[in-house]
Design a protein around this motif. Structure first.
Motif, short mmCIF file in Angstrom:
data_model
loop_
_atom_site.label_atom_id
_atom_site.label_comp_id
_atom_site.label_asym_id
_atom_site.label_seq_id
_atom_site.Cartn_x
_atom_site.Cartn_y
_atom_site.Cartn_z
N VAL A 177 14.42 63.99 -23.04
CA VAL A 177 15.55 64.81 -22.62
C VAL A 177 15.18 66.28 -22.60
O VAL A 177 15.38 66.98 -21.61
N TRP A 178 14.61 66.76 -23.70
CA TRP A 178 14.31 68.20 -23.77
C TRP A 178 13.10 68.56 -22.90
O TRP A 178 13.02 69.67 -22.39
N GLY A 179 12.17 67.64 -22.72
CA GLY A 179 11.05 67.90 -21.81
C GLY A 179 11.54 68.09 -20.40
O GLY A 179 11.08 68.97 -19.66
N ALA A 180 12.51 67.26 -19.98
CA ALA A 180 13.10 67.39 -18.65
C ALA A 180 13.86 68.71 -18.52
O ALA A 180 13.82 69.38 -17.49
N LEU A 218 4.49 70.17 -17.97
CA LEU A 218 3.92 70.67 -16.72
C LEU A 218 3.81 69.56 -15.68
O LEU A 218 3.93 69.82 -14.48
N LYS A 219 3.60 68.33 -16.13
CA LYS A 219 3.59 67.21 -15.18
C LYS A 219 4.96 67.05 -14.53
O LYS A 219 5.08 66.85 -13.32
N ARG A 220 6.00 67.13 -15.35
CA ARG A 220 7.36 67.07 -14.80
C ARG A 220 7.59 68.22 -13.83
O ARG A 220 8.18 68.05 -12.75
N LEU A 221 7.17 69.41 -14.23
CA LEU A 221 7.37 70.59 -13.40
C LEU A 221 6.64 70.45 -12.07
O LEU A 221 7.19 70.79 -11.01
N ARG A 222 5.42 69.95 -12.09
CA ARG A 222 4.66 69.79 -10.85
C ARG A 222 5.33 68.78 -9.92
O ARG A 222 5.39 68.98 -8.70
#
Length: 369
Positions: free
Chosen positions: A276-279, A335-339
């Motif tokens: 949740v917080w990573g997203a 960063l994987k989510r961000l990319r």
């Protein structure tokens, strides 16, 4: 964020503090010789306490500097001058003893010195004519905490060395905006929060109690509904956390405390705190780098060429230094989510994901790529 005038140095601030304290009537428990029992009673917490507890290490360090300015190159009169008994020198020797034992909660000479600081704050808070002196003492304790965090973040040095190094700190510890940015950057880039992490999270948990109780009474919600932004909003101003920003190790610990005190835990199958917080962190970063991404989008049409040129180094270069991501390094889960968000936006022009959303909002944006 509270505003404060800039100081020349922590040494000069303590010199002014001593002068101001010696100009007012101090309590009898102090002027007659502050024994351990007297100090403990004076420091007893009471409803409406008007100051933040910045821990025993910094409270002890502050009083040491106030008692022994000559030890620490402070041009000031010792606050021990207010002890109006024949045994003043004996009290000074006792109070300035530096133990080689590590700090323990509620016991030892460091705790006694901190109790004196708290007792003086309690006393000054009851006298309207001492409002300014009270604020100066409370601020000095906070600044010593900040200086010690920089000088000895892992609590490894002898206590007298800690005090000396803290007073030698050259960083602008009185700049509240700088402190917030520096503190959170250190948390993000460190391999883990310092040894003070649990203590700091516990203090923050006590500070957010009114808001947390209101949250619990408002409606039954799962623990993952407590977002980083929500916690930041609950923390009172002046405690080192801005109202905007993402997750930090301390906020993770604070959230875990909140979830542990909720009447029920998240239902089975709910996303984990890291999911949740990573997203949410990826969503926050996406909004920040969007201007850079739009320029990148104009240069690279199509997901294929974009994927080739959207490197981890480029992503990191777009993120402001205050967010704690160095320009060197590879992939991280965030960063994987961000990319993925960036590639989806370049390929299909998807709208910016909502910051307040959980993992589901970000996943829906990705699924349309």
């Amino acid at each position: 964020m509270a505003c404060h005038s800039r100081i020349a140095s922590l040494r000069s601030y303590i010199a002014d503090l001593n002068r101001n304290l010696l100009s007012v009537q101090l309590p009898h428990w102090y002027t007659s010789g502050p024994s351990d029992g007297k100090a403990r009673a004076a420091a007893k917490w009471a409803e409406g306490k008007c100051f933040r507890d910045w821990n025993n290490k910094s409270g002890s360090a502050l009083l040491l500097a106030m008692l022994r300015p000559e030890w620490y190159r402070i041009d000031a009169i010792s606050v021990a001058e207010a002890i109006d008994v024949d045994e003043r020198d004996w009290h000074l020797e006792c109070l300035s003893f530096v133990s080689s034992a590590r700090q323990k909660s509620s016991t030892g000479i460091n705790n006694r010195r901190t109790n004196i600081i708290e007792g003086l704050l309690n006393y000054l808070a009851d006298d309207p004519s001492c409002t300014e002196v009270h604020a100066t003492l409370a601020r000095a304790w906070e600044l010593m905490f900040r200086a010690l965090t920089i000088a000895d973040p892992y609590d490894e040095l002898a206590h007298d060395v800690q005090v000396q190094n803290a007073l030698d700190v050259r960083e602008p510890i009185d700049d509240d905006d700088w402190w917030v940015q520096n503190r959170e950057s250190q948390e993000r880039t460190a391999s883990g929060p310092g040894q003070w992490a649990n203590e700091e999270a516990q203090i923050l948990f006590e500070l957010i109690q009114p808001e947390f109780v209101r949250f619990l009474k408002s409606a039954p919600r799962p623990g993952h509904a407590i977002t980083a932004g929500m916690l930041r909003g609950w923390i009172p101003a002046g405690n080192g956390y801005s109202k905007t920003g993402g997750i930090t190790p301390i906020l993770k610990l604070l959230r875990e405390m909140c979830v542990a005190h909720m009447p029920q835990h998240c239902p089975e199958g709910t996303d984990s705190i890291d999911d949740v917080w990573g997203a949410q962190e990826a969503s926050s970063l996406f909004q920040e780098i969007l201007p850079c991404l739009e320029q990148f989008k104009e240069q690279h049409h199509g997901a294929g060429t974009a994927a080739e040129h959207l490197t981890w180094a480029k992503l990191r270069s777009w993120i402001s230094t205050g967010r704690g991501y160095s320009t060197k390094g590879g992939a991280t889960p965030t960063l994987k989510r961000l990319r993925n968000l960036c590639l989806a936006h370049v390929a299909g022009g998807q709208p910016v994901p909502r910051l307040e959303g959980g993992r589901g909002d970000v996943v829906r944006s990705r699924s349309r790529s």
